[in-house]
Write a protein that holds these residues in place. Structure first.
Motif, PDB file in Angstrom:
ATOM      1  N   TYR A  47     -50.426 -52.073  23.088  1.00 43.58           N
ATOM      2  CA  TYR A  47     -50.749 -50.933  24.202  1.00 43.58           C
ATOM      3  C   TYR A  47     -50.003 -50.172  24.362  1.00 43.58           C
ATOM      4  CZ  TYR A  47     -54.438 -54.573  25.558  1.00 43.58           C
ATOM      5  OH  TYR A  47     -55.155 -55.916  25.308  1.00 43.58           O
ATOM      6  N   HIS A  48     -48.246 -49.705  24.977  1.00 48.88           N
ATOM      7  CA  HIS A  48     -47.988 -49.008  25.381  1.00 48.88           C
ATOM      8  C   HIS A  48     -47.488 -47.813  24.346  1.00 48.88           C
ATOM      9  CE1 HIS A  48     -44.415 -50.826  22.460  1.00 48.88           C
ATOM     10  NE2 HIS A  48     -44.287 -49.762  22.723  1.00 48.88           N
ATOM     11  N   THR A  49     -48.135 -47.478  22.784  1.00 48.10           N
ATOM     12  CA  THR A  49     -48.071 -46.265  22.379  1.00 48.10           C
ATOM     13  C   THR A  49     -48.917 -45.239  22.747  1.00 48.10           C
ATOM     14  OG1 THR A  49     -49.151 -47.904  20.231  1.00 48.10           O
ATOM     15  CG2 THR A  49     -46.738 -47.855  20.081  1.00 48.10           C
ATOM     16  N   SER A  72     -49.202 -40.762  15.163  1.00 44.63           N
ATOM     17  CA  SER A  72     -48.287 -41.187  14.466  1.00 44.63           C
ATOM     18  C   SER A  72     -46.994 -41.076  14.758  1.00 44.63           C
ATOM     19  CB  SER A  72     -48.594 -39.802  13.516  1.00 44.63           C
ATOM     20  OG  SER A  72     -50.486 -39.328  13.083  1.00 44.63           O
ATOM     21  N   ILE A  73     -46.258 -40.132  15.282  1.00 48.35           N
ATOM     22  CA  ILE A  73     -45.206 -40.807  15.748  1.00 48.35           C
ATOM     23  C   ILE A  73     -44.678 -41.858  16.455  1.00 48.35           C
ATOM     24  CG2 ILE A  73     -42.809 -39.411  17.175  1.00 48.35           C
ATOM     25  CD1 ILE A  73     -43.856 -36.603  15.717  1.00 48.35           C
ATOM     26  N   LEU A  77     -42.913 -45.242  14.659  1.00 49.59           N
ATOM     27  CA  LEU A  77     -41.883 -45.900  15.530  1.00 49.59           C
ATOM     28  C   LEU A  77     -42.010 -46.766  15.882  1.00 49.59           C
ATOM     29  CD1 LEU A  77     -40.482 -42.624  18.246  1.00 49.59           C
ATOM     30  CD2 LEU A  77     -39.784 -43.446  15.790  1.00 49.59           C
ATOM     31  N   ASN A  78     -43.401 -47.316  16.600  1.00 49.79           N
ATOM     32  CA  ASN A  78     -42.813 -48.772  16.841  1.00 49.79           C
ATOM     33  C   ASN A  78     -43.905 -50.082  15.669  1.00 49.79           C
ATOM     34  OD1 ASN A  78     -44.808 -51.397  19.212  1.00 49.79           O
ATOM     35  ND2 ASN A  78     -45.996 -50.886  17.875  1.00 49.79           N
ATOM     36  N   LEU A  79     -44.084 -49.474  14.667  1.00 44.00           N
ATOM     37  CA  LEU A  79     -43.644 -50.083  13.842  1.00 44.00           C
ATOM     38  C   LEU A  79     -42.811 -50.643  13.461  1.00 44.00           C
ATOM     39  CD1 LEU A  79     -47.187 -48.937  11.721  1.00 44.00           C
ATOM     40  CD2 LEU A  79     -47.173 -50.833  12.961  1.00 44.00           C
ATOM     41  N   ARG A  82     -40.661 -52.497  15.331  1.00 42.84           N
ATOM     42  CA  ARG A  82     -41.643 -54.263  15.066  1.00 42.84           C
ATOM     43  C   ARG A  82     -41.075 -55.352  14.096  1.00 42.84           C
ATOM     44  NH1 ARG A  82     -45.500 -57.224  17.461  1.00 42.84           N
ATOM     45  NH2 ARG A  82     -45.240 -55.174  18.589  1.00 42.84           N
ATOM     46  N   PHE A  83     -41.035 -54.024  12.947  1.00 43.13           N
ATOM     47  CA  PHE A  83     -40.820 -54.863  11.465  1.00 43.13           C
ATOM     48  C   PHE A  83     -39.019 -55.175  10.997  1.00 43.13           C
ATOM     49  CE2 PHE A  83     -44.106 -52.717   9.265  1.00 43.13           C
ATOM     50  CZ  PHE A  83     -45.394 -53.588   9.713  1.00 43.13           C
ATOM     51  N   ALA A  84     -38.248 -54.489  12.136  1.00 38.44           N
ATOM     52  CA  ALA A  84     -36.844 -54.501  12.173  1.00 38.44           C
ATOM     53  C   ALA A  84     -36.314 -55.805  12.868  1.00 38.44           C
ATOM     54  CB  ALA A  84     -35.952 -52.997  12.948  1.00 38.44           C
TER      55      ALA A  84
END
Length: 408
Positions: A47-49, A72-73, A77-79, A82-84
């Motif tokens: 939700y926060h994005t 988009s930014i 950044l969220n992705l 999350r992936f890292a």
């Protein structure tokens, strides 16, 4: 689907920043819809994005054009985070709804539709199907067995754009060469008979710069006739005549002349074809007229400013053209990486190849000019158009000398 129907697809770049003019109503509806959608993932950090100030505060009318960039930014950044931090979560997100109040999400979605000021009442059922099909083509049902079975149906948008641009480009090239074949001989016969014919040929070359500029900057199919007339110079048989002159030289075993004429003819085909491909894509909106592309194209226009000079001062003309050629190739190599790197953003996959063809055509012209310096032109060659150009140069010089002697 209402968002898709009402989106403004015209965006621009200002100071390397995307400006997408969206209305405040569109941004509000997008955030509200997306809040309902991400609830399916059962993660509070989805939700926060959508609720951070850089995104929410861009919903105002004054800043709504910055919303897409901010969204988009924040999402990107969220992705990345999350992936890292959770590799197991990568590509495994699912829309599980066991513990999520589905009715609440459905209620929120219905409230969004009922409360939005974006109109969708004038959308026909067929238009709804088209929008739904563009969003989820694999879920679109068809009644006819032959629907979407033709070869072009399997092209994606980029592939179909290439099909359209190649078709239009080939049509323009055939038109130009057809003018040389059918109109060119009549023009040559007229120029040989009319003592003032020299000026028609000079005018055709001089107008190349003007017609090409109109074609490039018009960004419209209405500029394509100017492109054809400018490149093929109203039908003067430039390309065809080099081939015919090469055949004439082969009978007399003038090998340097054969190679020079072949280089010139091939160079013209590559030069005109690559020019047509780029301008056609610009006119259809498939290419963006970026600073990199403008830097390369406009120098080619500048080169043709000085073409009439070769009939009156060949030495000065040669010096200027060589300097402009050095400048053009410098700009070309300075920007070529951008054509390759940005081909999927501003151009297409064939843009680097078209640029390389243009460069190679210039190398062929330079090689042909060097061979022509080594090969003395015969009088018989001056009966064809390539020779006709040399003939007109000589005719202009004779006329200047005659005027000069008369004034003395």
């Amino acid at each position: 689907m209402v968002l898709n129907f009402n989106v403004n697809d015209l965006f621009s770049f200002e100071d390397s920043t995307v400006k997408w003019p969206l209305t405040k109503e569109w941004v509000d509806l997008y955030i509200s819809w997306n809040l309902a959608y991400v609830g399916r993932f059962q993660r509070i950090n989805t939700y926060h994005t959508l609720l951070i100030p850089s995104v929410v505060c861009s919903e105002s009318s004054e800043k709504s054009e910055d919303f897409i960039l901010a969204r988009s930014i924040s999402l990107g950044l969220n992705l990345l985070v999350r992936f890292a931090t959770n590799k197991e979560a990568t590509y495994t997100w699912s829309a599980q709804t066991n513990d999520v109040p589905v009715k609440l999400m459905q209620f929120q979605g219905q409230t969004n539709i009922d409360s939005t000021s974006l109109s969708a009442s004038d959308i026909s059922d067929r238009r709804w199907e088209e929008i739904f099909g563009s969003l989820l083509p694999e879920r679109t049902q068809t009644e006819w067995k032959l629907t979407n079975t033709a070869p072009l149906s399997y092209f994606d948008d980029a592939g179909f754009n290439c099909y359209v641009s190649f078709t239009v480009s080939f049509t323009m090239i055939l038109t130009g060469l057809g003018m040389e074949i059918h109109i060119g001989p009549e023009i040559v016969n007229y120029l040989k008979q009319d003592r003032n014919g020299l000026w028609f040929w000079i005018l055709a070359q001089f107008l190349f710069a003007f017609f090409s500029t109109v074609a490039i900057l018009s960004l419209s199919p209405f500029g394509l006739p100017f492109l054809v007339l400018g490149l093929w110079k109203f039908g003067f048989p430039e390309t065809i005549a080099y081939l015919r002159d090469a055949l004439d030289a082969s009978d007399k075993k003038h090998y340097k002349r054969i190679i020079a004429d072949a280089f010139n003819s091939l160079g013209l085909v590559l030069h005109h074809s690559s020019s047509v491909y780029v301008v056609v894509n610009l006119s259809l909106g498939f290419f963006t007229l970026t600073r990199d592309l403008s830097s390369v194209l406009l120098i080619l226009v500048i080169q043709h400013w000085f073409v009439p000079m070769k009939y009156f001062n060949a030495t000065m003309f040669t010096v200027i053209e060589l300097l402009l050629e050095i400048w053009w190739q410098w700009e070309f190599f300075s920007n070529f990486e951008h054509f390759v790197r940005d081909r999927d953003i501003y151009y297409d996959a064939f843009a680097p190849a078209a640029a390389a063809c243009m460069l190679f055509s210039h190398w062929l012209f330079l090689a042909a000019a060097a061979l022509e310096l080594l090969e003395s032109r015969r009088e018989s060659q001056e009966q064809y158009f390539v020779g006709l150009d040399a003939y007109l140069v000589r005719k202009a010089n004779k006329k200047l000398r005659r005027i000069s002697s008369t004034t003395k």
